[in-house]
Design an enzyme around this catalytic site. Structure first.
Site, PDB file in Angstrom:
ATOM      1  N   ARG A 121     -15.520 -13.976   6.636  1.00 27.98           N
ATOM      2  CA  ARG A 121     -14.384 -14.081   7.788  1.00 27.98           C
ATOM      3  C   ARG A 121     -12.631 -14.622   6.814  1.00 27.98           C
ATOM      4  NH1 ARG A 121     -17.852 -15.275  11.606  1.00 27.98           N
ATOM      5  NH2 ARG A 121     -18.403 -13.713  12.603  1.00 27.98           N
ATOM      6  N   LYS A 143      -1.844  -7.281  -0.474  1.00 29.95           N
ATOM      7  CA  LYS A 143      -2.534  -5.385  -0.387  1.00 29.95           C
ATOM      8  C   LYS A 143      -4.112  -5.683  -0.704  1.00 29.95           C
ATOM      9  CE  LYS A 143       0.538  -2.356   1.160  1.00 29.95           C
ATOM     10  NZ  LYS A 143       0.857  -0.751   0.743  1.00 29.95           N
ATOM     11  N   GLU A 185       6.828   0.463 -12.656  1.00 29.44           N
ATOM     12  CA  GLU A 185       6.590  -0.211 -11.960  1.00 29.44           C
ATOM     13  C   GLU A 185       8.297  -0.587 -11.611  1.00 29.44           C
ATOM     14  OE1 GLU A 185       5.046   0.292  -8.538  1.00 29.44           O
ATOM     15  OE2 GLU A 185       3.969   1.597  -9.312  1.00 29.44           O
ATOM     16  N   LYS A 227      10.135  -7.504  -5.148  1.00 34.40           N
ATOM     17  CA  LYS A 227       8.804  -7.400  -3.734  1.00 34.40           C
ATOM     18  C   LYS A 227       8.648  -8.452  -2.904  1.00 34.40           C
ATOM     19  CE  LYS A 227       4.299  -5.392  -3.744  1.00 34.40           C
ATOM     20  NZ  LYS A 227       2.924  -4.842  -4.464  1.00 34.40           N
ATOM     21  N   GLU A 237       3.789  -2.908   6.125  1.00 38.19           N
ATOM     22  CA  GLU A 237       4.761  -2.128   5.587  1.00 38.19           C
ATOM     23  C   GLU A 237       4.962  -1.119   7.180  1.00 38.19           C
ATOM     24  OE1 GLU A 237       2.571   0.010   1.863  1.00 38.19           O
ATOM     25  OE2 GLU A 237       3.330   2.451   3.294  1.00 38.19           O
ATOM     26  N   ARG A 241       8.988  -1.536   3.699  1.00 37.56           N
ATOM     27  CA  ARG A 241       8.010  -1.304   2.453  1.00 37.56           C
ATOM     28  C   ARG A 241       8.166  -0.685   2.367  1.00 37.56           C
ATOM     29  NH1 ARG A 241       2.293  -5.701   1.888  1.00 37.56           N
ATOM     30  NH2 ARG A 241       2.142  -4.926  -0.153  1.00 37.56           N
ATOM     31  N   ASN A 245       7.697   2.546  -1.469  1.00 37.24           N
ATOM     32  CA  ASN A 245       6.813   4.125  -2.618  1.00 37.24           C
ATOM     33  C   ASN A 245       7.466   4.940  -3.644  1.00 37.24           C
ATOM     34  OD1 ASN A 245       4.323   2.976  -0.895  1.00 37.24           O
ATOM     35  ND2 ASN A 245       5.100   3.656   1.171  1.00 37.24           N
ATOM     36  N   HIS A 248       6.203   7.568  -5.533  1.00 39.89           N
ATOM     37  CA  HIS A 248       4.866   7.614  -5.504  1.00 39.89           C
ATOM     38  C   HIS A 248       4.274   8.856  -4.220  1.00 39.89           C
ATOM     39  CE1 HIS A 248       5.005   3.584  -6.795  1.00 39.89           C
ATOM     40  NE2 HIS A 248       4.287   3.558  -6.587  1.00 39.89           N
ATOM     41  N   HIS A 252       1.874  10.714  -6.900  1.00 41.85           N
ATOM     42  CA  HIS A 252       0.549  11.039  -6.520  1.00 41.85           C
ATOM     43  C   HIS A 252      -0.913  12.218  -6.077  1.00 41.85           C
ATOM     44  CE1 HIS A 252       0.455   6.968  -3.666  1.00 41.85           C
ATOM     45  NE2 HIS A 252       0.165   7.376  -4.844  1.00 41.85           N
ATOM     46  N   HIS A 264      -1.895   6.537 -13.351  1.00 37.83           N
ATOM     47  CA  HIS A 264      -0.771   6.200 -12.090  1.00 37.83           C
ATOM     48  C   HIS A 264       0.352   5.814 -12.493  1.00 37.83           C
ATOM     49  CE1 HIS A 264       0.129   5.570  -8.662  1.00 37.83           C
ATOM     50  NE2 HIS A 264       0.704   3.998  -8.656  1.00 37.83           N
TER      51      HIS A 264
HETATM   52  N1  NAD Z   1      -2.312  -4.469  -4.470  1.00 38.53           N
HETATM   53  C1  NAD Z   1      -1.534  -3.954  -4.456  1.00 38.53           C
HETATM   54  O1  NAD Z   1      -0.747  -3.784  -3.693  1.00 38.53           O
HETATM   55  C2  NAD Z   1      -1.478  -2.062  -5.887  1.00 38.53           C
HETATM   56  C3  NAD Z   1       0.047  -1.988  -6.290  1.00 38.53           C
HETATM   57  C4  NAD Z   1      -0.930  -1.362  -7.309  1.00 38.53           C
HETATM   58  C5  NAD Z   1      -2.003  -1.273  -7.732  1.00 38.53           C
HETATM   59  N2  NAD Z   1      -3.163  -1.275  -7.230  1.00 38.53           N
HETATM   60  C6  NAD Z   1      -4.035  -0.915  -7.950  1.00 38.53           C
HETATM   61  O2  NAD Z   1      -4.611  -1.493  -8.973  1.00 38.53           O
HETATM   62  C7  NAD Z   1      -5.041  -0.916  -9.861  1.00 38.53           C
HETATM   63  C8  NAD Z   1      -4.262  -0.388 -10.870  1.00 38.53           C
HETATM   64  O3  NAD Z   1      -3.824  -1.974 -11.840  1.00 38.53           O
HETATM   65  P1  NAD Z   1      -4.025  -1.654 -13.504  1.00 38.53           P
HETATM   66  O4  NAD Z   1      -2.828  -0.789 -13.619  1.00 38.53           O
HETATM   67  O5  NAD Z   1      -3.766  -3.497 -13.673  1.00 38.53           O
HETATM   68  O6  NAD Z   1      -5.798  -1.794 -14.077  1.00 38.53           O
HETATM   69  P2  NAD Z   1      -6.867  -2.229 -13.666  1.00 38.53           P
HETATM   70  O7  NAD Z   1      -7.112  -3.309 -13.771  1.00 38.53           O
HETATM   71  O8  NAD Z   1      -7.666  -1.035 -14.371  1.00 38.53           O
HETATM   72  O9  NAD Z   1      -6.965  -2.219 -16.340  1.00 38.53           O
HETATM   73  C9  NAD Z   1      -5.973  -1.378 -17.002  1.00 38.53           C
HETATM   74  C10 NAD Z   1      -7.051  -1.822 -17.964  1.00 38.53           C
HETATM   75  O10 NAD Z   1      -5.871  -3.197 -19.409  1.00 38.53           O
HETATM   76  C11 NAD Z   1      -7.510  -4.216 -19.232  1.00 38.53           C
HETATM   77  N3  NAD Z   1      -6.609  -5.551 -19.448  1.00 38.53           N
HETATM   78  C12 NAD Z   1      -6.655  -6.095 -18.401  1.00 38.53           C
HETATM   79  N4  NAD Z   1      -6.018  -7.238 -18.389  1.00 38.53           N
HETATM   80  C13 NAD Z   1      -6.177  -6.455 -19.987  1.00 38.53           C
HETATM   81  C14 NAD Z   1      -5.541  -8.056 -21.188  1.00 38.53           C
HETATM   82  N5  NAD Z   1      -4.896  -8.904 -21.145  1.00 38.53           N
HETATM   83  N6  NAD Z   1      -5.880  -7.657 -22.452  1.00 38.53           N
HETATM   84  C15 NAD Z   1      -6.526  -6.229 -22.397  1.00 38.53           C
HETATM   85  N7  NAD Z   1      -6.614  -5.094 -21.969  1.00 38.53           N
HETATM   86  C16 NAD Z   1      -6.472  -5.136 -20.648  1.00 38.53           C
HETATM   87  C17 NAD Z   1      -8.722  -3.965 -18.067  1.00 38.53           C
HETATM   88  O11 NAD Z   1      -9.824  -3.177 -18.756  1.00 38.53           O
HETATM   89  C18 NAD Z   1      -8.762  -2.023 -17.755  1.00 38.53           C
HETATM   90  O12 NAD Z   1      -9.045  -0.890 -19.214  1.00 38.53           O
HETATM   91  C19 NAD Z   1      -5.425   0.873  -8.689  1.00 38.53           C
HETATM   92  O13 NAD Z   1      -6.540   0.143  -8.226  1.00 38.53           O
HETATM   93  C20 NAD Z   1      -4.406   0.456  -7.729  1.00 38.53           C
HETATM   94  O14 NAD Z   1      -4.606   1.329  -6.676  1.00 38.53           O
HETATM   95  C21 NAD Z   1      -3.052  -2.247  -6.294  1.00 38.53           C
END
Ligand code: NAD
Length: 363
Positions: A121, A143, A185, A227, A237, A241, A245, A248, A252, A264
């Site tokens: 939990r 999130k 972003e 943010k 949201e 919030r 988007n 976005h 999407h 993305h």
């Molecule tokens: N929680 C939220 O508010 C929120 C907001 C936006 C996106 N997201 C989510 O985030 C995800 C995308 O995140 P992301 O773009 O960071 O992608 P990711 O976590 O897949 O990382 C991108 C790539 O970079 C590599 N990597 C990470 N750190 C590295 C470093 N320092 N050096 C070399 N390689 C490195 C990873 O192995 C991966 O191949 C999606 O699943 C999306 O839905 C969440």
């Protein structure tokens, strides 16, 4: 090391930003009196690159400490991987007094964050974002979640960490395509913020793309502040919030229409271009401001895959996704820097106009 405080209704936590600040991790865990039964959940690429550094730093803590490696990539944000983490925690006899540290991009942050939100939990969580996108976006705001049955982020929880540490050194090994993702972003925050920040991002876009850490320090700090100000007012949201988007809704549709062959962040850049066209078409954004704002996202070369899109398919995709959830499309649009409108309706002709003009840039 900069410190930005994030306040939500039930929680207040710091975001630390700076160069080579990882070595402060053990000290902060002690000073903040966090649990010393630690599971470090690490992205496999990050582990490969930083295993020695992270383990040397953590070895100075006298505590129960294990490392769990998550295979890099979106597919790891799954119930299968989540169940493996639960099994690992139970196998190693972790209890409620557990601290999970998530080291990676948004994938590991969302997955490990959701594991922390739900195991027993809820246990403690620290984010160590290692991608630009994770530093400016996914590690901030609480999130967490996983994908399920091909639905993105469909299972999750709002769960705030004890602290976030964005060490800019990680960005030095990040591939250019991932820097572009985070930049999408940052451009969004430039519109959400004010003229000064917009001009700074506009003037320094190249420095961001070549990973100038001094410039990145400033833009990450500003993005986190924007943010956090939004999340403070609307953690779950229900209203404000939604401004996060911006771009976005289009993004999407572009992503799913291209079967997720584009990143993305690239889709967000194209989505921002579309949102600007629609804002201008609906007379929300003046022609003069439109001309100034559109130049920024157009400076980035996007993937050639965008020229495969056609407006009818993208439009149908936007509506089929919405209809399946029984809703209408509401757009987030821009009147000026810092002046955002949410829940705006648009006609088919208006949406076609925005799509047509966006796609023209890619032909
Ligand atoms: N929680 C939220 O508010 C929120 C907001 C936006 C996106 N997201 C989510 O985030 C995800 C995308 O995140 P992301 O773009 O960071 O992608 P990711 O976590 O897949 O990382 C991108 C790539 O970079 C590599 N990597 C990470 N750190 C590295 C470093 N320092 N050096 C070399 N390689 C490195 C990873 O192995 C991966 O191949 C999606 O699943 C999306 O839905 C969440």
């Amino acid at each position: 090391m900069k410190k930005i405080l994030i306040k939500t209704h039930q929680h207040k936590y710091p975001v630390f930003i700076g160069k080579s600040i990882q070595s402060n991790l053990p000290r902060l865990i002690i000073e903040m009196n966090l649990f010393n039964n630690i599971l470090f959940i690490v992205d496999s690429h990050v582990d490969h690159l930083y295993e020695k550094t992270l383990r040397t730093i953590m070895n100075s803590l006298k505590c129960k400490l294990n490392y769990y490696i998550v295979k890099s990539g979106e597919r790891s944000k799954s119930s299968t991987e989540l169940h493996r983490i639960y099994s690992y925690l139970l196998g190693k006899k972790y209890n409620r007094d557990t601290l999970i540290i998530a080291a990676g991009g948004g994938v590991v942050g969302d997955l490990a964050g959701y594991a922390a939100a739900t195991f027993m939990r809820g246990v403690q969580l620290v984010h160590l974002p290692t991608t630009l996108l994770a530093m400016v976006d996914s590690s901030i705001g609480g999130k967490t979640g996983i994908n399920f049955n091909k639905n993105k982020n469909i299972i999750g929880a709002f769960f705030q960490p004890e602290f976030v540490m964005a060490d800019l050194e990680f960005l030095k090994t990040l591939p250019k395509s991932e820097i572009i993702c985070g930049t999408g972003e940052i451009i969004k925050y430039a519109y959400l913020s004010n003229n000064d920040f917009f001009n700074y991002v506009n003037d320094n876009l190249n420095e961001i793309l070549i990973c100038n850490l001094t410039v990145l320090d400033k833009v990450i700090s500003e993005s986190v502040k924007i943010k956090s100000a939004v999340v403070k007012q609307d953690e779950k949201e229900t209203g404000l919030r939604k401004i996060l988007n911006l771009g976005h809704t289009f993004a999407h549709a572009y992503e799913s229409e291209l079967n997720f062959r584009i990143k993305h962040g690239e889709a967000v850049i194209a989505g921002l271009i579309s949102a600007l066209y629609l804002s201008n078409r609906l007379k929300i954004l003046s022609k003069e401001k439109f001309d100034r704002f559109i130049k920024l996202p157009l400076k980035i070369n996007l993937s050639a895959a965008f020229n495969k899109l056609n407006k009818e398919n993208v439009y149908n995709r936007m509506f089929s996704d919405k209809k399946s959830r029984g809703g209408r499309i509401k757009f987030v649009l821009l009147a000026d820097t810092g002046k955002i409108l949410i829940d705006v309706d648009a006609s088919k002709a208006d949406i076609y106009y925005a799509l047509e003009n966006t796609l023209e840039h890619f032909t």
